[in-house]
Write an enzyme that holds these catalytic residues in place. Structure first.
Site, PDB file in Angstrom:
ATOM      1  N   HIS A 124      28.959  58.433  54.806  1.00 16.71           N
ATOM      2  CA  HIS A 124      29.132  58.486  52.974  1.00 16.71           C
ATOM      3  C   HIS A 124      27.759  58.198  52.507  1.00 16.71           C
ATOM      4  CE1 HIS A 124      32.574  56.120  54.926  1.00 16.71           C
ATOM      5  NE2 HIS A 124      31.551  55.159  56.500  1.00 16.71           N
TER       6      HIS A 124
ATOM      7  N   ASN B 170      37.464  50.386  53.260  1.00 17.71           N
ATOM      8  CA  ASN B 170      36.654  49.260  52.811  1.00 17.71           C
ATOM      9  C   ASN B 170      35.913  49.099  51.960  1.00 17.71           C
ATOM     10  OD1 ASN B 170      38.834  47.304  53.437  1.00 17.71           O
ATOM     11  ND2 ASN B 170      38.408  47.999  55.315  1.00 17.71           N
TER      12      ASN B 170
END
Length: 271
Positions: free
Chosen positions: A223, A193
């Site tokens: 990330h 997402n």
């Protein structure tokens, strides 16, 4: 503040994220009151819901729009449409975590515009979306996301199953995907997402590039985003501690709570 002046909030989905949001709303967030929840397995949650100070109604998903002004979606992506459509059609606000599902239901955005509703996507497990949205007011040349996750956080992803990619037992990092944010969302609906949120903040799901690594050497969902724009060049990395659900980080629920606090706060920080 009297109850009638408060904004009513409902939560759809009572997994690790939804339960965290519900408990914080029950503790108290300025200007908000918890009115309802929905779950695919309501009986599993009745005991701890009964311990809350303010007992929310336990309703079917389709009835949340009538019971609240804001509905927070913390459910499986396949349920996003059934949660969000009634909310925005009623001119109300949906806070969506399963952002990848928006790419398969893009008409929900038009539906919100038509009826005066709103879809809010919290920052979630990523970092720096304020900077990306600011850069998008100018020209962004490129956006790249590199995600590294522990093995158990990726098991069962459709991309792995469809391509017969085995990651159990690997002893060194393995790149398991490289492509667009749209492709990443389809192949890893419970994991990426963040890629869709990044793409919607910047240059879109077709131009945002994504790499995914299964990495037995990490214990946190990591990330890294790299952005090159006419206003700035920047890169940022976040290492998220997994929640009870290894596919999501603890910071995701906290991001939703922070988003809710901003709605009625006297001071708001950030774009």
């Amino acid at each position: 503040m009297e109850l009638r002046s408060r904004t009513r909030v409902a939560v759809a989905g009572l997994g690790s994220i939804g339960a965290g949001v519900v408990r914080e709303l029950d503790r108290g967030i300025e200007g908000l009151t918890l009115t309802a929840v929905a779950s695919q397995s309501p009986e599993k949650h009745r005991a701890w819901l009964a311990d809350l100070k303010s007992k929310p109604q336990v309703l079917p998903i389709g009835e949340l729009a009538e019971a609240a002004d804001i509905v927070v979606e913390c459910a499986p992506s396949k349920l996003v449409r059934s949660i969000v459509a009634p909310v925005v059609t009623a001119g109300k606000t949906a806070i969506v975590l399963s952002v990848g599902a928006l790419l398969e239901n893009e008409d929900l955005i038009g539906l919100a515009k038509q009826h005066g509703g709103q879809i809010i996507v919290p920052t979630g497990a990523l970092i720096g979306l304020d900077a990306v949205t600011a850069a998008a007011e100018g020209t962004i040349h490129s956006v790249r996301l590199v995600t590294r996750k522990p093995i158990k956080g990726l098991l069962g992803a459709p991309h792995l199953v469809e391509n017969n990619i085995e990651i159990e037992g690997i002893t060194e990092p393995l790149r398991i995907f490289e492509g667009t944010a749209r492709q990443a969302a389809k192949g890893f609906p419970a994991n990426l997402n963040v890629a869709v949120a990044l793409s919607l903040a910047g240059i879109g799901p077709e131009l945002t590039r994504v790499e995914i690594w299964a990495d037995p050497t990490v214990t946190r969902n990591t990330h890294r985003i790299e952005v090159d724009a006419d206003s700035a060049r920047f890169s940022m990395t976040i290492e998220n501690i997994p929640s009870e659900n290894p596919k999501t980080g603890k910071i995701t629920a906290l991001s939703v709570i922070a988003c809710l606090r901003k709605l009625r706060a006297s001071l708001r920080i950030g774009t």
